[in-house]
Structures are given as structure tokens and as C-alpha cells.
Design an enzyme around this catalytic site. Structure first.
Site, PDB file in Angstrom:
ATOM      1  N   ASP A 114      -1.886  -5.811  -4.912  1.00 51.29           N
ATOM      2  CA  ASP A 114      -3.061  -6.307  -4.213  1.00 51.29           C
ATOM      3  C   ASP A 114      -3.208  -5.502  -2.928  1.00 51.29           C
ATOM      4  OD1 ASP A 114      -5.304  -7.758  -3.544  1.00 51.29           O
ATOM      5  OD2 ASP A 114      -4.379  -9.707  -3.877  1.00 51.29           O
ATOM      6  N   LEU A 115      -4.375  -5.568  -2.330  1.00 52.15           N
ATOM      7  CA  LEU A 115      -4.658  -4.729  -1.174  1.00 52.15           C
ATOM      8  C   LEU A 115      -3.681  -5.026  -0.036  1.00 52.15           C
ATOM      9  CD1 LEU A 115      -6.472  -2.627   0.156  1.00 52.15           C
ATOM     10  CD2 LEU A 115      -7.987  -4.476   0.872  1.00 52.15           C
TER      11      LEU A 115
END
Length: 778
Positions: free
Chosen positions: A313-314
Site C-alpha cells: 500500500d502507499l
């Protein structure tokens, strides 16, 4: 002579193919092409393939003209990445508006331009992947906005979710993207958590079945057909039960519950063919999910046979060092993630700035790097991007937000709206009603009914509840609208005017709830989550849900309860509709309103769908995918916990249980039959419509392992079907329950189906069991 010419042509073709690199030869096998391309790549080029930087700054727009940006050219000259994320995204975080962003045809031209540049101006010409947010529609300007996931789940309709996935997939692909982030199959059992709206709710079987249908819709049977995208499952794993409801905090969970409830939907979706997965921000038992080799490699790949690739995920790779502090710096975080099984770094900085040096320092091996790159390349070859990297902008308008997709969005909104109360059959209303008051902060607010991860919208594309009612009623009906109050801001209220409108009308529709609508004043952290503003903000936005907006209570905010109480005092028939991203408290409405509906965030067609239910065009059959608590103090309150004792202050049971929902008609269950065959059990019954309306019933099959070697739920959903039955008629319903659907994880964490007696329960909700029987599983 002809034979000689054919031989000459064949010889020339073979020479051409032999002169061509194997990776560019479409006749070679995927593994041959991957191996050849890897052999030609530098370490820097390999690392680039594992990076997925943010995409929305990669183009420049001047009217209808688009070009690649200087930032894109610089990146291509330095280290061409393998993927770009959210290139077409538009919202307050990206600062892209309808004016500064891209309409669908222009989006296709932009992605073509970016793809053309990399194919023609980089050494190896490896096509880009473009990944986009797709949980309830492609998050780009001009696309169809479907209801959010809680509403999708409330349909209990496999085929409808499949068709929605198909629509989202084609809208995304024809604009040039290849990967759709969705579905979100976190099991959500913490309503205070800001992202509950993105999930299918609290049950693993419902989530796994609908999530798998979504995956199949997105990906199709032929990923090369130009109409489908790779699905990204989010978030791996146990992200939906954070401590205190705080987004991204650790999950306090045992291994048995992890495998039985939280991993099982992912396993079902992987078995359905999902090709990419995203890790979660949280940790489990002290191990960050983004560096959990046991989950990402031992389970996902080795045990389940997952053959796609894994996104972080970012910022979650950096989070291994900065949030979890299990390593000393970002380089060590990148090493830990790669070794655990994370192939692509969303954001790209952790891998892009550190993996090459990590290889030099022998912190990772060349084989580990190559394995990750190979997994990305396989999917690029699998989609045929080396042969067909472009899309046709002229075709976009036929596929994006077309009439069929709008109809699907409206159908999801209809089927996903849940009727919770209908005293004295107040609903459906007559279209000839003389006057109706439409009141509340969510009655005519376009963005409040769309949910998080939504692009800017043209006003004419959204039908609000007020819009829908005005279009539904007879031309002579008087419709009086008063907002009454805001979601949160207590300075924006006109309750006396709302009361006056109600007193002048025959019936009142009050639309309350929450909002995930971001605005351009909102601040964001690097991951894109919104930051709750400080107390000094002069005007308060409606936003009380959506990523980053966790709650410490489930009460209606602002003056919404005060508004509801004032309208109750009018003694006019009151219909309350909740538009919301989490199950907010409904105690007052449940007790005092005459009718109560929950529409979650119903999307762009929500107003049409709700009006259709209010006036009887559609008989509601939505069912709750998550239990509605009486207060936050009850949590957790999900149904598979079983009966909960009373508290000193009140009941231990939820206000409304999982699977609950009413209809305008009534259904009778009878004729239960249970038949055993080797490896499976057939369960059948008859459902009769005994009321005055044609309608649909969601028949739910639950089971209990009566005596098991480890503690198991007192009831657990195993299957369901949504069946249409005309009034006065009956329909047979049959379920086939495989023995492996009765399995558990024993004391040795082995998945087994233990012999013994099982109880079968068929009902209209987890709290409304109509038929019971039992059988022996040998």
C-alpha cells in the site's frame, strides 16, 4: 513457382523472428520471453519495474491538447518504472478538478501518449502498467459512480456484482489502464474505523463470494480482450479490525480467527483468479503485514498457489521503519518487504532509492530481485501489452458511463437499500400524495451520497433523494425541501423552517447520516488519508467517514438528532433514510420514526433507486451485511459471536443483526429437507410469498458444528440466494453444502472437517431463523 515463393517468404520470416529478441516474439512462451527480457535488463531497470510512482503529475493538459510532462520525461530518462498509480485520479488530494483533469476520451489519449513515449524512448521498450482505484467505479472524471461496497454487499446478489465488476473493468480498460484496485475484502468488524464503507461487511462467506464475483467481472475470461483489467485485492490482511478503530493500527487477533475469518475471503478470491494483491498498513502479532513472509510467501504463494504479484500500500514499505519500527531505516524496510514477498512498491521511493544498493551490499540476492520482476513481467505479457500497448480513444464514449452501466448502478442501489422498519405499512407511498416534505443534510447533497474514492462530478450526473422524489411524484404534488442542518457544523441549521415544512405536508422524508466527501480545504498525509482538522476551523465540513476519519462514537453528529426529534414532535408520518459510510446509531429513528431505511452511499443513481422504493416501483430486499450496534460501547457486536449478555445500561444484542431486512410482502418458510451424499449435503426448502406484493427474498443458510475440538461460532453463514417470488406463489430453494465448507482449523492449525453432528439453519436473517435440522458428517 508458388511453392518457391512461399518457401522464400517463410525463410525471410524465420530470419526476422530469429533476429528479433525472444521477448518481442509473440510466438514464444511467456516463460521464454520473461527469461530473455530479464537477461537483457540492468539492475536499475529491474528495480524500476518494481516501482509504482504516483501518476497524476505525468501529463500536461492545455485545453484538449495533452502532452507528457517534464517530470515523466525525467523519470523515463532516469529509471523507467513498471507501473504508474492513479494517473487518471481526480479529487482534492490530487488537486485535479473537472476543469484541470481529464474526460474519458482525453484520458485514453494521455495514457497512449505516456505508453508511446516509454515504448519508443526507453532502451528495452517495456510497456507500462497503469493501476487505478476501482472499488465502486473507476475513480476518474466522467465514469459511472456505483454504490459503495456496503451497499453492494447488501444486495446479496452474485450476478449483479459480477455485472458491476464487468462494467467497472471495461470503463477502466478502454481508457488505457490495466489494473483495478478492488474489491476491498477486509472483514470489517469495527464500525468506528474510517474505511468500513469500502468493505463488504462483517462476514467472511458473503465477502468471499461477492468479492470473487467482482474479481471475475473485472478480469473476465480473456485478459487480452481489451475489456478487462487485473483485479487487486485489498488489504492483506486483518485491516478491518484496528485497535480503537484507528486506521492502520495493529490487529489484535489469534491465528485461528485470522485463518477462519480474515484470510478465507482472500483465499476464495485467489481461487477465483485474482492476479494482484495489496498489503495492509497494520501489523499482526507484532509483524507488519508488508514484511510478513509467512503470510505473503508461505501462505499466499506456497500454500494457495497465487501466481500474480503483490503491491505494497502507499507508503507501507516506509512504514515498516517509521510506524512499526521493526527495522532501522528505509533501506532495511525495502529489504524486508522484498524478502517477504512484496513485488511492487506503491509510491516507488523505498524500492527505487534502496534496492540497487541493497543488492550491492548482499542484503538481497539477484534471485530475489529477478523473481519479483518476473512476476510483474508475466502479467504484462499475459495481457498482450508488448503487442498491443495502446487503446482506441474513439471507442471510449461507447463504453464509459453508458446507459447500461447507469442501469446497473441504479439496480445495485435499489437492491442494496435496506428497509429496517415500516410501521402500519406506511410504505410504499402513493404517487398522488398531496404534499411531501423532504428534509435533511443528505436529502440534496450530491457528494454526500457518493462515498470516498470518488472523482469530481457534474451536477447533472447525480440524482439526489430530492431529485428522485420530485421526478417520481404526480405533477400536482407539492414537494417542500428544507436542509434543516449540516452533518457536523452546528452553525448551519434552520430546524424551525424544517418543522414548518413538515407541518404543512402529509408526510416527511428525513435524510440523515454521514459523509465521506472531501473538499479542497482538507489536508492529507502522504498516503492520501485525510487529516481530521483542529478545533480552530471556522466552518466544519460534513466529512465524518472515509479514509482517515475514524470515530470514537457512532452518534449522529451536529444537530441531526435535534432535527429528528423536532420532526417527531410534529406527529406527521416520518420516514428516515440513513445515507452513511458506517452503521451509525439508529436508536431514535428505530423507536420513533414510522419507517426507516439504510441506503449506505448509493452512488450516482441513488435518488432514483430510493424514490423507486418509497413509491413502490421496487419492493426492497436489501439485507444488512453488518450488524447495527445500539452504541459504540457494545463493540464488537458481529453476529457470529452469538448471543451477548445484557449490560447494566442496556441490551447486549445489536439493534439490527446481520442479514436483516424487510420487504413490502411476507414470506413463509417450510418443507426443510436434508439429504446426505458422499462429500456433500443437500439442503432444500420451499419459500412462499404470502403477502400482497411480488417480491424478492434473501434466503440465508447458516450452520453450526455442534461439538468441535476448538471453539467455533454458534452460527455461521454458509450460503445464500436471492429469489423472486410472485404474490401467492412458492419457489423451491436448494443449497449444496460441501463437507469442506464445514471445516475448521484444529489445535494444530490444520484445516479439517471433523466428523459429528451439524445443525442447519435457514432464515431471513441471522436473528430470524425459520427452519432447523441436523445431519451427521462422517
Amino acid at each position: 513457382m508458388r511453392k518457391l515463393l512461399l518457401t522464400a517468404v517463410s525463410t525471410a520470416l524465420l530470419f526476422h523472428l530469429s533476429a528479433q529478441p525472444v521477448y518481442k516474439n509473440s510466438q514464444a512462451s511467456t516463460e521464454e520471453r520473461v527469461a530473455d527480457l530479464l537477461s537483457r535488463m540492468t539492475v536499475k531497470e529491474k528495480v524500476g519495474q518494481l516501482c509504482s510512482p504516483l501518476g497524476w503529475e505525468m501529463y500536461r493538459k492545455n485545453g484538449e491538447n495533452v502532452t507528457v510532462s517534464d517530470a515523466f520525461v525525467k523519470l523515463m530518462d532516469d529509471t523507467p518504472p513498471g507501473t504508474f498509480w492513479a494517473t487518471l485520479r481526480a479529487d482534492p488530494w490530487t488537486r485535479k478538478t473537472i476543469e484541470t483533469g481529464l474526460h474519458p476520451e482525453l484520458s485514453a489519449k494521455v495514457l497512449n501518449a505516456l505508453q508511446k513515449y516509454v515504448m519508443e524512448n526507453t532502451r528495452l521498450g517495456i510497456p507500462l502498467f497503469f493501476a487505478e482505484e476501482c472499488a465502486h467505479g473507476h475513480m476518474a472524471i466522467g465514469t459511472t459512480v456505483f454504490p459503495t461496497s456496503l451497499a453492494q454487499a447488501s444486495t446479496f446478489n452474485r450476478d449483479l456484482i459480477f455485472r458491476m465488476g464487468e462494467a467497472i473493468g471495461v470503463e477502466t480498460r478502454v481508457q488505457g489502464a490495466h489494473i483495478g484496485y478492488g474489491p476491498i475484502i477486509d472483514i470489517a468488524r469495527e464500525p468506528r474505523w474510517s474505511r468500513m464503507e469500502e468493505t463488504f461487511g462483517e462476514d467472511p462467506v458473503l465477502t468471499g463470494i461477492l468479492g470473487s464475483c467482482f474479481v471475475k467481472g473485472l478480469q473476465g475470461e480473456d485478459i487480452k480482450d481489451g475489456k478487462h483489467v487485473y483485479s487487486t485485492l485489498k488489504h492483506f490482511v486483518a485491516y478491518g479490525i484496528p485497535v480503537g478503530g484507528h486506521n492502520g493500527r495493529q490487529a489484535m487477533i489469534g491465528m485461528r480467527e485470522l485463518f477462519s475469518d480474515h484470510l478465507s475471503p482472500f483465499k476464495m478470491a485467489v481461487d477465483a483468479g485474482a492476479k494482484t494483491i495489496m498489503t495492509a498498513y497494520n501489523s499482526i502479532d507484532g509483524i507488519p503485514c508488508t514484511s510478513n513472509k509467512y503470510l505473503l510467501t508461505d501462505i499466499l504463494r506456497d500454500r494457495w498457489g497465487f501466481d500474480g504479484f503483490v503491491f505494497s500500500d502507499l507508503g507501507s514499505v516506509e512504514g515498516i521503519a517509521t510506524s512499526h519500527r521493526t527495522v532501522s531505516d528505509i533501506k532495511q524496510a525495502a529489504v524486508a518487504a522484498l524478502k517477504a514477498g512484496v513485488d511492487t512498491d506503491l509510491g516507488g521511493n523505498a524500492y527505487g532509492k534502496n534496492l540497487e544498493q541493497a543488492l550491492k551490499e548482499n542484503l538481497i540476492t539477484a534471485e530475489e530481485l529477478d523473481n519479483a520482476v518476473a512476476r510483474v513481467l508475466r502479467l504484462k505479457f499475459g495481457m498482450g501489452l508488448f503487442e498491443n500497448p495502446y487503446v482506441d480513444p474513439a471507442q471510449v464514449s461507447a463504453f464509459v458511463r453508458n446507459e447500461n452501466h447507469k442501469k446497473i448502478a441504479r439496480e445495485v442501489a435499489k437492491q442494496g437499500t435496506v428497509l429496517l422498519k415500516n410501521t402500519d405499512n406506511l410504505l410504499p407511498l402513493s404517487r398522488d400524495i398531496k404534499s411531501i416534505a423532504v428534509i435533511g443534510p443528505n436529502a440534496d447533497n450530491t457528494y454526500n451520497q457518493l462515498g470516498d474514492y470518488t472523482a469530481p462530478q457534474e451536477r447533472e450526473n447525480i440524482t439526489t433523494v430530492l431529485d428522485g422524489i420530485k421526478k417520481a411524484v404526480h405533477p400536482s404534488t407539492t414537494v417542500r425541501y428544507v436542509k434543516g442542518c449540516a452533518i457536523r457544523d452546528t452553525t448551519q441549521s434552520n430546524i424551525p423552517e424544517a418543522v414548518k415544512a413538515a407541518l404543512l405536508s402529509d408526510v416527511t422524508v428525513l435524510v440523515v447520516g454521514g459523509s465521506s466527501a472531501r473538499d479542497f480545504r482538507t489536508e492529507y498525509v502522504e498516503t492520501g488519508a485525510a487529516v481530521v482538522p483542529g478545533a480552530k476551523e471556522e466552518t466544519i465540513s460534513d466529512m465524518e467517514s472515509g479514509e482517515g476519519y475514524d470515530r470514537n462514537s457512532l452518534r449522529l453528529l451536529g444537530k441531526q438528532e435535534e432535527l429528528m426529534e423536532a420532526l417527531i414532535e410534529t406527529d406527521k408520518p416520518l420516514i428516515v433514510i440513513y445515507i452513511q459510510g458506517r452503521p451509525l446509531e439508529m436508536n431514535l429513528a428505530s423507536e420513533k420514526a414510522d419507517a426507516l431505511l439504510c441506503a449506505w452511499y448509493p452512488g450516482q443513481e441513488g435518488g432514483h433507486a430510493i424514490a423507486g422504493i418509497l413509491f413502490g416501483d421496487h419492493n426492497p430486499a436489501g439485507r444488512l451485511p453488518v450488524s447495527v450496534p445500539r452504541s459504540a460501547g457494545q463493540l464488537p457486536v458481529y453476529y457470529s459471536l452469538g448471543r451477548q449478555n445484557k449490560y447494566v445500561e442496556g441490551e447486549g444484542s445489536p439493534l439490527y443483526s446481520f442479514g436483516y431486512g424487510l420487504s413490502y410482502t411476507q414470506f413463509k418458510y417450510d418443507g426443510l429437507k436434508i439429504t446426505r451424499e458422499e462429500g456433500k449435503t443437500t439442503v432444500s426448502c420451499s419459500i412462499s410469498n404470502t403477502g400482497d406484493f411480488d417480491g424478492e427474498e434473501v434466503v440465508q443458510l447458516y450452520a453450526r458444528d455442534n461439538i468441535s475440538s476448538v471453539s467455533t461460532p454458534p452460527l455461521q453463514l454458509k450460503d445464500f440466494c436471492r429469489v423472486f417470488i410472485k404474490k401467492g406463489e412458492s419457489q423451491p430453494v436448494t443449497f449444496t453444502l460441501r463437507d469442506d465448507q464445514l471445516s475448521l482449523f484444529n489445535a494444530q492449525m490444520e484445516e479439517v472437517t471433523e466428523p459429528g453432528e451439524f445443525t442447519i439453519m435457514i432464515g431471513a436473517a441471522s436473528s430470524d431463523i425459520r427452519l432447523r435440522g441436523s445431519f451427521l458428517c462422517p
